[in-house]
Write an enzyme that holds these catalytic residues in place. Structure first.
Site, PDB file in Angstrom:
ATOM      1  N   CYS A  53       0.874  -1.176   0.000  1.00  0.00           N
ATOM      2  CA  CYS A  53       0.000   0.000   0.000  1.00  0.00           C
ATOM      3  C   CYS A  53       0.908   1.222   0.000  1.00  0.00           C
ATOM      4  O   CYS A  53       1.561   1.515   1.003  1.00  0.00           O
ATOM      5  CB  CYS A  53      -0.911  -0.018   1.228  1.00  0.00           C
ATOM      6  SG  CYS A  53      -1.971   1.421   1.380  1.00  0.00           S
TER       7      CYS A  53
ATOM      8  N   GLU B 264      -3.481   1.206  -6.007  1.00  0.00           N
ATOM      9  CA  GLU B 264      -2.665   0.033  -6.297  1.00  0.00           C
ATOM     10  C   GLU B 264      -2.461  -0.030  -7.802  1.00  0.00           C
ATOM     11  O   GLU B 264      -3.257   0.533  -8.577  1.00  0.00           O
ATOM     12  CB  GLU B 264      -3.361  -1.234  -5.775  1.00  0.00           C
ATOM     13  CG  GLU B 264      -2.445  -2.421  -5.620  1.00  0.00           C
ATOM     14  CD  GLU B 264      -1.230  -2.109  -4.766  1.00  0.00           C
ATOM     15  OE1 GLU B 264      -0.169  -1.763  -5.367  1.00  0.00           O
ATOM     16  OE2 GLU B 264      -1.314  -2.196  -3.543  1.00  0.00           O
TER      17      GLU B 264
END
Length: 259
Positions: free
Chosen positions: A2, A120
């Site tokens: 992340c 992402e």
């Protein structure tokens, strides 16, 4: 992994979602913090490592939760440089109990990081492509809850009291890292990792209880069940930290190739 976050949800709305029992507490707490850290209360669409984020650390049953601003990217107590933070923005849940930096934080160093989404990058080329080609052909996704409700990310935090070059030496440096796990059914086609998400105020209360040993909350670090998250394909503008604004999370329209 992340590596970028968003928080455009008003912070008070986030706090009321996950700490409803403390509704009367937050206005005064926020007012005091906004004077000190106004930048973290603005709508943010591209939060990057080393920037400040908002977290709520563990607290005792006879105390109340407190909002803090911390640097994203853990700088352990023994570190004398900020460089290590870049490799400690995430902490893999599978090795938390093995890593000497993370293990001491599992008992009294837990916290919740405030967000409403994260980015992402999906690899679009096969393994036969070169690393350069793969890097240049990733598709960006903004991953969020349906209806863009707020997210509570399980995290760890610590303090560093050393005099670190480039930072004021009078105050300790508070920093945090996001715990990650294997991707769940909503996001596994985008990436094989995801942040650990606490689904509601009851899970947040368990995670933040200073009276709860690690063994009683370790079940919370699993993958999010189906229906928790929604990936939205967006532009690659987020790749540049200087880019900000709501256009970063707007769905990207694309036309499939014709054969």
């Amino acid at each position: 992994m992340c590596g970028r976050l968003t928080l455009h949800t008003p912070v008070l709305n986030w706090l009321l979602e996950f700490f409803p029992a403390y509704a009367n507490l937050w206005p005064a707490n926020l007012s005091a913090m906004i004077k000190i850290h106004p930048e973290v209360f603005q709508a943010r669409y591209n939060i990057a490592p080393t920037q400040n984020v908002l977290v709520v650390p563990q607290f005792a049953a006879d105390a109340t939760p407190v909002l803090h601003s911390m640097r994203w990217g853990l700088v352990p107590p023994w570190a004398d440089s900020l460089k290590i933070a870049y490799s400690m923005i995430n902490a893999r849940c599978e090795t938390l109990e093995e890593k000497p930096t993370y293990k001491p934080l599992l008992a009294q160093g837990r916290c919740v990081l405030i967000a409403d989404g994260y980015y992402e990058w999906k690899q679009t080329l096969g393994p036969e492509a070169t690393a350069k080609e793969q890097s240049a052909n990733k598709q960006t996704y903004w991953i969020h809850r349906p209806e863009t409700k707020p997210l509570a990310l399980a995290a760890l935090w610590t303090s560093n009291h050393k005099a670190i070059e480039g930072l004021p030496s009078k105050e300790p440096l508070h920093s945090t890292t996001i715990i990650t796990t294997q991707a769940g059914p909503d996001t596994h086609l985008v990436h094989d990792r995801m942040p650990v998400i606490l689904k509601d105020h009851e899970q947040v209360a368990r995670w933040l209880s200073s009276h709860s040993p690690w063994q009683t909350v370790r079940d919370l670090v699993g993958s999010a069940p189906q229906g928790t998250l929604e990936p939205t394909r967006v532009s690659s503008k987020v790749n540049a930290v200087r880019n900000q604004g709501p256009e970063l999370i707007e769905p990207e329209l694309f036309t499939p190739e014709l054969f």
